[in-house]
Write an enzyme that holds these catalytic residues in place. Structure first.
Site, short mmCIF file in Angstrom:
data_model
loop_
_atom_site.label_atom_id
_atom_site.label_comp_id
_atom_site.label_asym_id
_atom_site.label_seq_id
_atom_site.Cartn_x
_atom_site.Cartn_y
_atom_site.Cartn_z
N ALA A 258 0.82 -1.21 0.00
CA ALA A 258 0.00 0.00 0.00
C ALA A 258 0.85 1.26 0.00
O ALA A 258 0.50 2.26 -0.60
CB ALA A 258 -0.91 -0.01 1.22
N ASP A 304 10.27 30.33 -37.30
CA ASP A 304 10.33 30.82 -38.68
C ASP A 304 9.29 31.91 -38.82
O ASP A 304 8.32 31.93 -38.07
CB ASP A 304 9.89 29.71 -39.63
CG ASP A 304 11.00 28.75 -39.92
OD1 ASP A 304 12.16 29.15 -39.80
OD2 ASP A 304 10.69 27.59 -40.29
P1 ATP Z 1 11.28 31.67 -43.02
O1 ATP Z 1 12.65 31.21 -42.65
O2 ATP Z 1 10.75 32.77 -42.24
O3 ATP Z 1 10.27 30.56 -43.19
P2 ATP Z 1 11.62 31.44 -45.68
O4 ATP Z 1 11.75 30.01 -45.31
O5 ATP Z 1 10.56 31.81 -46.62
O6 ATP Z 1 11.48 32.29 -44.43
P3 ATP Z 1 13.62 31.11 -47.43
O7 ATP Z 1 12.67 30.22 -48.08
O8 ATP Z 1 14.93 30.60 -46.95
O9 ATP Z 1 12.98 31.86 -46.24
O10 ATP Z 1 13.82 32.31 -48.42
C1 ATP Z 1 14.88 33.21 -48.25
C2 ATP Z 1 14.87 34.19 -49.40
O11 ATP Z 1 15.04 33.49 -50.62
C3 ATP Z 1 13.57 34.95 -49.52
O12 ATP Z 1 13.63 36.17 -48.85
C4 ATP Z 1 13.45 35.19 -51.01
O13 ATP Z 1 14.10 36.39 -51.36
C5 ATP Z 1 14.21 34.04 -51.62
N1 ATP Z 1 13.30 33.01 -52.09
C6 ATP Z 1 12.33 32.40 -51.38
N2 ATP Z 1 11.70 31.48 -52.12
C7 ATP Z 1 12.29 31.49 -53.33
C8 ATP Z 1 12.11 30.76 -54.53
N3 ATP Z 1 11.19 29.82 -54.63
N4 ATP Z 1 12.90 31.05 -55.55
C9 ATP Z 1 13.86 31.99 -55.46
N5 ATP Z 1 14.07 32.71 -54.37
C10 ATP Z 1 13.31 32.48 -53.31
#
Ligand code: ATP
Length: 847
Positions: A258, A304
């Site tokens: 217990a 993010d």
């Molecule tokens: P977070 O980190 O807040 O989620 P995120 O993931 O959108 O932001 P990234 O995706 O790393 O950040 O994007 C960084 C940078 O790259 C953006 O600011 C943009 O200028 C550029 N970017 C984002 N997406 C693309 C894409 N598909 N093609 C080309 N450049 C891009």
């Protein structure tokens, strides 16, 4: 490629694509396991012996009580296991397959032999297979080969019998794509895959205990030792006083059973598994049980921006071409420069629209969406100017390039972050001509970029280069480009972000934005949601690049927004905060985020936009990708921890009361206050339900008013043990008062009956005391837990039946109480409520 019917047939023929888990325990096995406890076995043996020596009734009752306790335990364990299995299914990976010529997303367990699977960076390879197409594919095969560098794959034939690491034209289940994309035909699934062959090793891996469970197991062992010594002494005293050895032994063992809280660790499992079920409903799927405890002490949340704090619904706001900004409503597809920008934004773009649904990265879907608003069919443009080669986007480079054949030329189109792209530009398109870019041009672009960013807009720059001949693109081609224009887009903050950030700050948690986006854009959004007060709290990843770890440790408290961050920076930021003694939650979605997610105390992956790699590395997955869900999960974590603590307090203080009563009686030479049946009845039956009910106490939002729990704080703090002692003493005093009243007015049996009734009822009442560590008696919270009320009523009915139904008296070693005596029992039990509530009040104002 299979048809849907063939896939169904194969699925039937080959079974699901799963690794066999450790064999599941059957319910009967779980039931038997409830008797595995050493003390319970001793108890059964002593009951059998005492039965043979004449006390058959006691032996039967002990059996019944132990069996009922085992049934209760089995029910709870089965439910807890089921909820953990459901949780696991929730975070099971998906796979993309082509069936009937259509791209479909299906659970990885439904992938079958012959399927054509499509994978890209971040995906988990769901089965073994032979590659059909490859675009710069790199796969992390470390789990199989031990090789830490990603393996480059190609379609080149490989000699038969080559080692796993050399089979470059095949991919293997359980590995991750770190770069590029590919399609492959499934050749093996489930246990027949390479990882299946070594799965036998995985089968032995046993369930890991959480730190809290380990802590409690440790404590339980030490406590057991003390109790066993105590019971040993008690046994000796009883025998010396003339008690029969069998009876004395039976009592000592019953007291040990217990008093020893062997259920502590399993209470934690039950409460954690039910807690995670609730969290899953609130969009947070826990992948590692430890995370629930960790969440309670999170003091920093690194999040993010895109999609987590913002809605991830991008819409194009402006074009900037030929030195002028045009808002989206005024874009004219007939204007040559604007048309070219529109066309490039569709070509250098992986998103698509299927049945009106846009699929892909929102940054890119925004671009084709604008096209469709302007009456431009993206599919037609892509067909007219097919993609010849590409260098995919990655968040380290922040660029993406594609090569096309346009009007007899080979053109590479590059899009990406403005600051990165400007560094690679040598020319600019100025109306019909292309000329060298001047310093003034750069300043003008920079000013425009800043202007967009200050309004919280994401800005993409577009550039191109005409090539002499077709060539497979590499990074080296992203140089000497001609600037064409900018596109700005808006991703509004989520409505709930502002409130969640405020809640974090109130709860002593620092919210930090870590983003790949531009500093000015990030700061503008961060300001809107309350993460950033002053521009000096924002910095770019490059700033920390040159810092030593020591410098970074000193630097991090001043910063709330990190922009243009690469995944390596994320790890350093997490580590710096951890070295400052913080528990850090960190979100991530990309392929490269996995190390940071593993480094963080609570890695949080995005369920919608996150890659399988990120999910695999995370302790928690958000099914709505929402920052507010993390804050809610922290609240849940804190509540669950508090509830577990309350349940433990309930069990230990009650057990302590029983020991005190027995100790007192033996010290002042009174008869033993309880028979073994009493102790077992209370501890194995009427006590378990309130303990579980306390673990399921409704969550209290007030936990977010406190600061985070200190790291590594043992649950059994001095203050906690003191409360257990004081409350146990209070219940013990009531019990012994009842005993003495019974003893003075009757005999040992009446005394023991009243003590038993009082201890049992007191513990039921005490359940309400353990709801919180402050007084709740005059608040709504007092009766907000229906499980606790149910457990109280059931327990009270049981004890009252035992006391009031004469046929049960012989079995339970009690005698009939008069109404006055019964009221005394209830009254003394109830007294625990005001007294302990008052003690809690005094402690609260004394703080
Ligand atoms: P977070 O980190 O807040 O989620 P995120 O993931 O959108 O932001 P990234 O995706 O790393 O950040 O994007 C960084 C940078 O790259 C953006 O600011 C943009 O200028 C550029 N970017 C984002 N997406 C693309 C894409 N598909 N093609 C080309 N450049 C891009």
């Amino acid at each position: 490629m299979l048809t849907k019917e063939q896939a169904q047939e194969n699925l039937k023929k080959y079974g699901p694509n799963e690794l066999e888990e450790r064999k599941k325990r059957s319910t009967f096995r779980i039931f038997l396991d409830q008797f595995k406890d050493f003390l319970v076995i001793i108890l059964i043996i002593s009951a059998v012996v005492s039965g043979f020596l004449g006390d058959v009734e006691s032996a039967i009752v002990i059996f019944v009580v132990i069996t009922m306790n085992a049934i209760l335990g089995t029910g709870q364990t089965v439910k807890a296991e089921q909820s953990l299995i459901r949780l696991k299914q929730l975070s099971a990976p998906d796979a993309k397959v082509m069936r009937d010529g259509q791209l479909m997303q299906i659970p990885a367990r439904e992938v079958t032999v012959g399927d054509e699977v499509i994978v890209e960076a971040g995906d988990l390879i769901p089965a073994d297979g032979k590659l059909l197409t490859v675009a710069s594919l790199k796969v992390d095969e470390s789990a199989l080969t031990g090789e830490s560098l990603p393996a480059e794959k190609s379609l080149d034939e490989v000699p038969e019998g080559a080692a796993l690491g050399d089979q470059t034209n095949r991919v293997f289940s359980g590995c991750f794509v770190t770069y590029g994309r590919a399609s492959f035909e499934v050749t093996e699934i489930g246990m027949r895959t390479e990882v299946g062959k070594i799965a036998g090793l995985l089968k032995q891996a046993s369930a890991k205990l959480t730190p809290l469970q380990k802590n409690l197991d440790d404590f339980g062992k030490k406590l057991s030792l003390i109790i066993l010594v105590f019971c040993g002494i008690l046994f000796a005293i009883s025998v010396i006083r003339g008690e029969s050895i069998v009876n004395a032994f039976l009592f000592a063992v019953a007291l040990a059973v217990a008093a020893i809280p062997e259920a502590l660790s399993s209470i934690v499992t039950i409460v954690l598994s039910f807690g995670t079920q609730k969290m899953a409903k609130e969009h947070a799927i826990i992948r590692k049980l430890q995370a629930v405890e960790g969440l309670g002490s999170v003091s920093v949340i690194c999040s993010d921006k895109t999609g987590t704090l913002t809605q991830n619904k991008m819409t194009v706001e402006n074009y900037y071409v030929n030195g002028a900004s045009v808002c989206s409503k005024e874009i004219d597809p007939k204007d040559p420069a604007q048309r070219e920008l529109l066309m490039f934004s569709i070509l250098c773009n992986d998103s698509r629209s299927i049945d009106g649904q846009e699929i892909g990265d929102p940054t890119e879907t925004a671009l084709i969406h604008l096209g469709s608003l302007l009456g431009v069919d993206y599919a037609q443009i892509r067909e007219e100017y097919p993609r010849l080669s590409e260098v995919p986007f990655d968040s380290d480079r922040k660029l993406m390039s594609t090569e096309h054949s346009i009007d007899g030329h080979y053109v590479i189109v590059v899009k990406g972050a403005v600051d990165v792209l400007l560094g690679r530009i040598s020319h600019i398109q100025d109306r019909d001509t292309v000329r060298e870019i001047t310093e003034e041009d750069r300043v003008r672009i920079d000013v425009q970029n800043r202007h967009f960013s200050e309004n919280g807009l994401r800005v993409l720059a577009f550039a191109f280069k005409t090539l002499e001949q077709e060539r497979g693109l590499t990074f080296h081609d992203e140089n000497n480009l001609t600037f064409l224009g900018l596109i700005s887009m808006m991703d509004p903050p989520r409505v709930e972000s502002k409130e969640a950030v405020a809640e974090c700050i109130k709860a002593g948690i620092k919210p930090i934005m870590i983003t790949g986006d531009h500093k000015v854009t990030a700061a503008a959004i961060a300001k809107r949601i309350g993460i950033l007060k002053n521009m000096s709290e924002a910095c770019e990843g490059a700033v920390i690049e040159n810092m030593t770890d020591e410098e970074l440790r000193k630097f991090v408290p001043n910063i709330s927004v990190y922009a243009r961050v690469s995944p390596e920076h994320k790890i350093r930021i997490v580590r710096a905060w951890q070295e400052r003694g913080n528990i850090v939650a960190m979100t991530g979605d990309g392929v490269n985020d996995a190390p940071a997610l593993k480094q963080a105390d609570i890695g949080v992956a995005m369920g919608i936009t996150g890659s399988e790699v990120a999910k695999d590395a995370a302790a928690m997955v958000l099914t709505d990708d929402n920052f507010a869900t993390i804050v809610k999960a922290v609240e849940n974590g804190r509540n669950i921890y508090q509830n577990i603590k309350n349940a433990i307090q309930f069990l230990l203080s009650g057990n302590f009361a029983a020991i005190l009563a027995v100790l007192y009686a033996s010290l002042v030479n009174l008869p033993v206050p309880f028979s073994p049946v009493h102790l077992l009845f209370i501890n194995l039956l009427t006590d378990s339900l309130p303990a579980i009910a306390l673990g399921l106490e409704p969550h209290n939002p007030e936990v977010m008013k406190d600061k985070p729990r200190t790291v590594n704080e043992s649950i059994l703090t001095k203050q906690f043990l003191t409360s257990i002692g004081v409350e146990g003493l209070c219940i013990g005093i009531m019990t012994m008062t009842a005993f003495l009243i019974g003893y003075r007015n009757g005999n040992a049996l009446l005394a023991s009956t009243m003590a038993f009734g009082t201890l049992c009822s007191s513990r039921l009442v005490h359940g309400f005391n353990c709801k919180a560590n402050k007084p709740v008696i005059f608040t709504k919270r007092f009766c907000n837990n229906r499980y606790l009320i149910g457990a109280f009523i059931l327990g009270w009915l049981l004890i009252t039946s035992v006391l009031m139904i004469p046929p049960l008296h012989g079995i339970f070693k009690v005698q009939t109480l008069s109404i006055v005596q019964l009221m005394m029992v209830y009254g003394l039990a109830l007294l625990n409520l005001p007294i302990i509530q008052l003690l809690k009040y005094i402690r609260k104002i004394g703080k």
